[in-house]
Design an enzyme around this catalytic site. Sequence first.
Site, PDB file in Angstrom:
ATOM      1  N   GLU A 155       1.413  44.144  35.898  1.00  0.00           N
ATOM      2  CA  GLU A 155       0.264  43.647  36.500  1.00  0.00           C
ATOM      3  C   GLU A 155      -0.617  44.860  37.123  1.00  0.00           C
ATOM      4  O   GLU A 155      -0.508  45.997  37.383  1.00  0.00           O
ATOM      5  CB  GLU A 155       0.705  42.939  38.198  1.00  0.00           C
ATOM      6  CG  GLU A 155      -0.332  42.712  39.133  1.00  0.00           C
ATOM      7  CD  GLU A 155       0.519  41.943  40.495  1.00  0.00           C
ATOM      8  OE1 GLU A 155       1.407  41.496  40.300  1.00  0.00           O
ATOM      9  OE2 GLU A 155      -0.264  42.401  41.602  1.00  0.00           O
ATOM     10  N   GLU A 164      -8.642  44.981  45.745  1.00  0.00           N
ATOM     11  CA  GLU A 164      -7.585  44.102  46.580  1.00  0.00           C
ATOM     12  C   GLU A 164      -7.627  44.989  48.137  1.00  0.00           C
ATOM     13  O   GLU A 164      -7.689  46.141  48.115  1.00  0.00           O
ATOM     14  CB  GLU A 164      -6.081  44.286  46.009  1.00  0.00           C
ATOM     15  CG  GLU A 164      -5.165  43.663  46.894  1.00  0.00           C
ATOM     16  CD  GLU A 164      -3.835  43.475  46.218  1.00  0.00           C
ATOM     17  OE1 GLU A 164      -3.398  44.252  45.354  1.00  0.00           O
ATOM     18  OE2 GLU A 164      -3.086  42.594  46.635  1.00  0.00           O
TER      19      GLU A 164
END
Length: 341
Positions: free
Chosen positions: A159, A164
Amino acid sequence: MRWSVAFVLPLLPLSVLAGKFHESSLRSRHAGHARIIKARNNTGASKFTLTDMYTGESFLDDWDFFSGEDPTHGNVNYLTKEDAIGKALAFVQADGTTVLKVDDFSNVAEGGNRDSVRISTKKTYNGGLFIADFWSMPHGCSVWPAYWSVGPNWPAAGEIDVLEGVHEQEANQYTLHTSAGCEIGATFERNSALSTILNDQCASSGADNRGCGFRDPDFQTYGHAFNLLAGGVFAHLWDNSGIKIWRFLRPSIPADITAKTPDPSTWGTPAAFFPATNCDMASHFFDHSLVLDTTICGDFGGPTYAGSGCPGTCAQAVANATNFKFATWQINYIAVYDPSH
Ligand SMILES: *[C@@H]1O[C@H](CO)[C@@H](O)[C@H](O)[C@H]1NC(C)=O
Ligand SMILES: *[C@@H]1O[C@H](CO)[C@@H](O)[C@H](O)[C@H]1NC(C)=O
């Protein structure tokens, strides 16, 4: 999107939000500048070939809408494509901008679920140069947005979290999650990235899913301040030598990016660099879809809420529609280039 408490950032005092600038006023500024950019063959010095251009009318056709329960335990109902479009939480503007929103108009009970959107590319990738241009990104009390990519059978195929954060955070964080045997490594040279290492072990599991990551030192790389500049570009190069991530605020986007002839060798030190020295790329990262989502509270927003400077509890924040006024992605385009010569 996987997250652990060790990554909590200093959070923005809410008083900043009381400033005289309002993001909604930026929308009219966008309209005059954005254009639908069609894929075309490269010219000039770029060694990169444009393979996919996600923008304009066709944007929503090229992504799947995930409508299951949020794997990160957020207070959201992820809508199907039909419902998201029907409720105007996903649409493409006349200027080609794709908008993804959280419901900021319905009454929701304390601790209830609010409608939102999570989408991922139908196409999958095994490397490339990815350039994402956002006019704005979601932020707000309890709001947890991410632009990332992930392969099947987490964390086996890895990932990559490019953009974020949570609540009114000011600086972005960059994170990888992998299976065992991947780390940033002791030979990492501090000056090969602008950001500070938060943790160097990328291997993630239920017991420790922090992953390896960096915190950006620039307090305009996330949320409110990022949006006041009409956003900018996050570019990441994923190849056999590792993953490099650059970010450029709107006023300083390199001309080669705008011209669609990107040449990362001219972009200077990346914000984050995950070298392949202690991480075999091909076995840790494969078959990735790009993902855009906005969730609420959940594994990241829940535990960090009390220290965020936001009022009340996260469960109460869900019920207050005002918190989601700026929980909006405005995507100019996402371009994918093949690094082969
Ligand atoms: C790009 O170049 C190739 C080969 O010259 C050609 O077949 C293709 O149609 C071109 N694509 C575009 C979008 O112009
Ligand atoms: C709702 O949220 C807004 C924005 O965060 C805040 O200013 C307001 O005080 C909240 N209202 C209540 C009743 O908590």
